[in-house]
Design a protein around this motif. Structure first.
Motif, PDB file in Angstrom:
ATOM      1  N   UNK A  34       0.874  -1.168   0.000  1.00  0.00           N
ATOM      2  CA  UNK A  34       0.000   0.000   0.000  1.00  0.00           C
ATOM      3  C   UNK A  34       0.912   1.219   0.000  1.00  0.00           C
ATOM      4  N   UNK A  35       0.944   1.906  -1.126  1.00  0.00           N
ATOM      5  CA  UNK A  35       1.841   3.059  -1.310  1.00  0.00           C
ATOM      6  C   UNK A  35       1.072   4.319  -0.957  1.00  0.00           C
ATOM      7  N   UNK A  36       1.403   4.903   0.185  1.00  0.00           N
ATOM      8  CA  UNK A  36       0.663   6.081   0.640  1.00  0.00           C
ATOM      9  C   UNK A  36       1.411   7.335   0.192  1.00  0.00           C
ATOM     10  N   UNK A  37       0.657   8.302  -0.353  1.00  0.00           N
ATOM     11  CA  UNK A  37       1.245   9.554  -0.835  1.00  0.00           C
ATOM     12  C   UNK A  37       2.057  10.216   0.278  1.00  0.00           C
ATOM     13  N   UNK A  38       3.192  10.819  -0.071  1.00  0.00           N
ATOM     14  CA  UNK A  38       4.004  11.489   0.959  1.00  0.00           C
ATOM     15  C   UNK A  38       3.206  12.485   1.796  1.00  0.00           C
ATOM     16  N   UNK A  39       2.252  13.175   1.190  1.00  0.00           N
ATOM     17  CA  UNK A  39       1.507  14.175   1.980  1.00  0.00           C
ATOM     18  C   UNK A  39       0.643  13.542   3.058  1.00  0.00           C
ATOM     19  N   UNK A  40       0.277  12.253   2.887  1.00  0.00           N
ATOM     20  CA  UNK A  40      -0.555  11.588   3.888  1.00  0.00           C
ATOM     21  C   UNK A  40       0.236  10.631   4.784  1.00  0.00           C
ATOM     22  N   UNK A  44       0.444   7.655   9.113  1.00  0.00           N
ATOM     23  CA  UNK A  44       0.736   6.240   9.380  1.00  0.00           C
ATOM     24  C   UNK A  44       1.464   6.044  10.714  1.00  0.00           C
ATOM     25  N   UNK A  45       1.744   7.131  11.438  1.00  0.00           N
ATOM     26  CA  UNK A  45       2.496   7.027  12.696  1.00  0.00           C
ATOM     27  C   UNK A  45       1.908   5.960  13.618  1.00  0.00           C
ATOM     28  N   UNK A  46       2.747   5.014  14.013  1.00  0.00           N
ATOM     29  CA  UNK A  46       2.380   3.937  14.961  1.00  0.00           C
ATOM     30  C   UNK A  46       1.488   2.857  14.361  1.00  0.00           C
ATOM     31  N   UNK A  47       1.255   2.889  13.053  1.00  0.00           N
ATOM     32  CA  UNK A  47       0.359   1.881  12.467  1.00  0.00           C
ATOM     33  C   UNK A  47       0.964   0.486  12.549  1.00  0.00           C
ATOM     34  N   UNK A  48       2.316   0.422  12.617  1.00  0.00           N
ATOM     35  CA  UNK A  48       2.980  -0.886  12.639  1.00  0.00           C
ATOM     36  C   UNK A  48       2.701  -1.658  13.923  1.00  0.00           C
ATOM     37  N   UNK A  49       2.106  -0.989  14.913  1.00  0.00           N
ATOM     38  CA  UNK A  49       1.721  -1.700  16.137  1.00  0.00           C
ATOM     39  C   UNK A  49       0.562  -2.669  15.914  1.00  0.00           C
ATOM     40  N   UNK A  50      -0.144  -2.467  14.828  1.00  0.00           N
ATOM     41  CA  UNK A  50      -1.305  -3.317  14.558  1.00  0.00           C
ATOM     42  C   UNK A  50      -0.942  -4.422  13.560  1.00  0.00           C
ATOM     43  N   UNK A  51      -1.356  -5.627  13.871  1.00  0.00           N
ATOM     44  CA  UNK A  51      -1.045  -6.759  12.985  1.00  0.00           C
ATOM     45  C   UNK A  51      -1.953  -6.765  11.756  1.00  0.00           C
ATOM     46  N   UNK A  52      -3.160  -6.236  11.900  1.00  0.00           N
ATOM     47  CA  UNK A  52      -4.137  -6.282  10.808  1.00  0.00           C
ATOM     48  C   UNK A  52      -4.781  -4.906  10.621  1.00  0.00           C
ATOM     49  N   UNK A  53      -5.107  -4.609   9.378  1.00  0.00           N
ATOM     50  CA  UNK A  53      -5.726  -3.328   9.034  1.00  0.00           C
ATOM     51  C   UNK A  53      -6.958  -3.553   8.159  1.00  0.00           C
ATOM     52  N   UNK A  98      -3.020  -8.268   6.547  1.00  0.00           N
ATOM     53  CA  UNK A  98      -2.040  -8.398   7.625  1.00  0.00           C
ATOM     54  C   UNK A  98      -0.842  -7.523   7.278  1.00  0.00           C
ATOM     55  N   UNK A  99      -0.459  -6.666   8.207  1.00  0.00           N
ATOM     56  CA  UNK A  99       0.655  -5.737   7.984  1.00  0.00           C
ATOM     57  C   UNK A  99       1.922  -6.378   8.501  1.00  0.00           C
ATOM     58  N   UNK A 100       2.914  -6.564   7.619  1.00  0.00           N
ATOM     59  CA  UNK A 100       4.152  -7.162   8.125  1.00  0.00           C
ATOM     60  C   UNK A 100       5.369  -6.247   8.022  1.00  0.00           C
ATOM     61  N   UNK A 101       5.234  -5.094   7.331  1.00  0.00           N
ATOM     62  CA  UNK A 101       6.351  -4.150   7.332  1.00  0.00           C
ATOM     63  C   UNK A 101       5.849  -2.750   7.014  1.00  0.00           C
ATOM     64  N   UNK A 102       6.337  -1.775   7.754  1.00  0.00           N
ATOM     65  CA  UNK A 102       6.011  -0.374   7.500  1.00  0.00           C
ATOM     66  C   UNK A 102       7.328   0.338   7.203  1.00  0.00           C
ATOM     67  N   UNK A 103       7.452   0.807   5.986  1.00  0.00           N
ATOM     68  CA  UNK A 103       8.702   1.409   5.541  1.00  0.00           C
ATOM     69  C   UNK A 103       8.364   2.766   4.911  1.00  0.00           C
ATOM     70  N   UNK A 104       8.392   3.823   5.730  1.00  0.00           N
ATOM     71  CA  UNK A 104       8.043   5.158   5.229  1.00  0.00           C
ATOM     72  C   UNK A 104       6.592   5.202   4.801  1.00  0.00           C
ATOM     73  N   UNK A 105       6.375   5.500   3.526  1.00  0.00           N
ATOM     74  CA  UNK A 105       4.995   5.544   3.033  1.00  0.00           C
ATOM     75  C   UNK A 105       4.511   4.218   2.488  1.00  0.00           C
ATOM     76  N   UNK A 106       5.337   3.170   2.609  1.00  0.00           N
ATOM     77  CA  UNK A 106       4.964   1.858   2.042  1.00  0.00           C
ATOM     78  C   UNK A 106       4.584   0.886   3.144  1.00  0.00           C
ATOM     79  N   UNK A 107       3.387   0.339   3.023  1.00  0.00           N
ATOM     80  CA  UNK A 107       2.937  -0.707   3.942  1.00  0.00           C
ATOM     81  C   UNK A 107       2.956  -2.033   3.183  1.00  0.00           C
ATOM     82  N   UNK A 108       3.784  -2.951   3.672  1.00  0.00           N
ATOM     83  CA  UNK A 108       3.866  -4.276   3.051  1.00  0.00           C
ATOM     84  C   UNK A 108       2.850  -5.170   3.748  1.00  0.00           C
ATOM     85  N   UNK A 109       1.933  -5.705   2.965  1.00  0.00           N
ATOM     86  CA  UNK A 109       0.792  -6.412   3.555  1.00  0.00           C
ATOM     87  C   UNK A 109       0.548  -7.748   2.863  1.00  0.00           C
ATOM     88  N   UNK A 110      -0.223  -8.590   3.536  1.00  0.00           N
ATOM     89  CA  UNK A 110      -0.616  -9.897   3.026  1.00  0.00           C
ATOM     90  C   UNK A 110      -2.149  -9.941   2.998  1.00  0.00           C
TER      91      UNK A 110
END
Lengths: 154, 154
Positions: A34-40, A44-53, A98-110
């Motif tokens: 999930x590629x989130x625009x830089x302006x938004x 995503x702050x602290x979203x990596x605390x959640x296993x699922x979105x 399922x969120x397994x990696x948060x890297x800047x504006x990129x959320x790696x999900x399953x």
């Protein structure tokens, strides 16, 4: 009410809707980003605390709606609000990933099941579940029974 | 992308957002009615087979968004996509309700947490759950621990 805006776009393995697993027992473990625009992205702050979105997105290749239709791998027709059909009055899709990696504006999900390039409308934390034993699943259970005489335990 | 339309309106006990239970351990068993417009009511066919529904709705009294904010009963700030804040880039709310009666265009449900008169965008069947033991719940778990030293089992 409001004018929908894309907060980003989904990168998935699916270029055509025919490639997306559908129907009973379809596996949804495809990985995507999930590629989130830089302006938004600050949102995503602290979203990596959640296993699922929950991902809310737009059926951007769908036009118009049908109030009654037949889901894939089902023999009967049902109301659109009892199905996940893309042809809805508001073409909004909802997927749990399922969120397994948060890297800047990129959320790696399953668990992606949307087309590559799908506009993303919103992300929400998945905070709790209805216990499976409390669920009734209407025509879905009946379709499973018709298919193979057993009800799956998801 | 698309122009959102109301498929109906929620009738709930909440006239002001201050009346809606919020925060840790808030109970969401309030009953309400999802009144679906006659023109869309045919799309409810067979919906009563499902015990639970996703309701997508519009935060119609919210204007603008904050990418970072502090949830109620939390001491820290988090990104909007890690919270259920109404001040989102797309002001779409998501609630899981239990459906206990379908009477024409009226769905009698339990678990409403939106204001009376809220425009409804979509309804989807709740088909499966992530097992609670598979969930990580980030700041929510931390806030529970700070509050009372224990983690609730929802």
């Amino acid at each position: 009410m409001f004018t929908p805006i894309a907060i980003g776009y989904a990168r998935t393995p699916y270029k055509e809707s025919s490639q997306i697993p559908k129907g009973l027992g379809a596996r949804h473990d495809a990985e995507g980003i999930l590629d989130i625009h830089p302006e938004f992205a600050p949102g995503l702050l602290d979203i990596e605390g959640f296993s699922h979105l929950f991902v809310l997105w737009c059926f951007h290749r769908s036009a118009g709606f049908d109030l009654i239709g037949r889901p894939p791998i089902e023999t009967k027709q049902h109301g659109v609000f009892a199905t996940r059909s893309p042809r809805r009055p508001n073409p909004i899709g909802l997927t749990v990933v399922e969120l397994f990696r948060h890297d800047g504006g990129a959320l790696h999900v399953r668990g992606v099941d949307m087309l590559d390039g799908t506009p993303i409308l919103d992300l929400k934390p998945y905070m709790s579940s209805i216990p499976m034993e409390s669920l009734r699943r209407g025509w879905l259970t009946e379709a499973e029974l018709r298919r193979d005489g057993t009800v799956s335990t998801p």
